[in-house]
Design a protein around this motif. Structure first.
Motif, mmCIF file in Angstrom:
data_model
loop_
_atom_site.group_PDB
_atom_site.id
_atom_site.type_symbol
_atom_site.label_atom_id
_atom_site.label_comp_id
_atom_site.label_asym_id
_atom_site.label_seq_id
_atom_site.Cartn_x
_atom_site.Cartn_y
_atom_site.Cartn_z
ATOM 1 N N ASP A 1 -23.161 90.569 56.372
ATOM 2 C CA ASP A 1 -23.814 90.197 55.123
ATOM 3 C C ASP A 1 -23.981 88.683 55.036
ATOM 4 O O ASP A 1 -25.038 88.190 54.627
ATOM 5 C CB ASP A 1 -23.014 90.716 53.930
ATOM 6 N N THR B 1 -26.929 87.527 57.132
ATOM 7 C CA THR B 1 -28.244 87.767 56.535
ATOM 8 C C THR B 1 -28.566 86.708 55.489
ATOM 9 O O THR B 1 -29.727 86.426 55.226
ATOM 10 C CB THR B 1 -28.342 89.163 55.887
ATOM 11 N N ARG B 2 -27.529 86.111 54.909
ATOM 12 C CA ARG B 2 -27.745 85.100 53.874
ATOM 13 C C ARG B 2 -27.867 83.681 54.433
ATOM 14 O O ARG B 2 -28.516 82.839 53.835
ATOM 15 C CB ARG B 2 -26.604 85.142 52.858
ATOM 16 N N PHE B 3 -27.204 83.401 55.557
ATOM 17 C CA PHE B 3 -27.115 82.027 56.039
ATOM 18 C C PHE B 3 -27.898 81.727 57.314
ATOM 19 O O PHE B 3 -27.958 80.584 57.731
ATOM 20 C CB PHE B 3 -25.649 81.621 56.247
#
Length: 80
Positions: free
Chosen positions: A18, A21-23
């Protein structure tokens, strides 16, 4: 260092995925991760360990207490 339980590792890997996917930033042919992948992995394990400990504490608090005896008078009280 303590041995990591399989369920903690599984949770940490989901947290890590997760985070990625954000960074992760993909631009053209370049890929960059703002925080280091190593730091994200360490944070993922720390968060997973804390989560698992809190879950264990909550489950322990909700388990039946040892030494409790249930008598006929108890049942009679509930039936009133």
């Amino acid at each position: 260092m303590a041995v990591i339980r399989p369920e903690t590792r599984d949770l940490a890997s989901r947290i890590y995925a997760d985070f990625l996917t954000r960074f992760v930033v993909v631009s053209g042919e370049a890929v960059s991760v703002t925080p280091s992948a190593d730091n994200l992995a360490k944070l993922s394990f720390k968060l997973a360990e804390v989560f698992m400990q809190v879950e264990e504490d909550l489950n322990t608090a909700n388990l039946p207490k040892k030494g409790f005896t249930l008598g006929n008078s108890d049942i009679a009280e509930w039936s009133k």
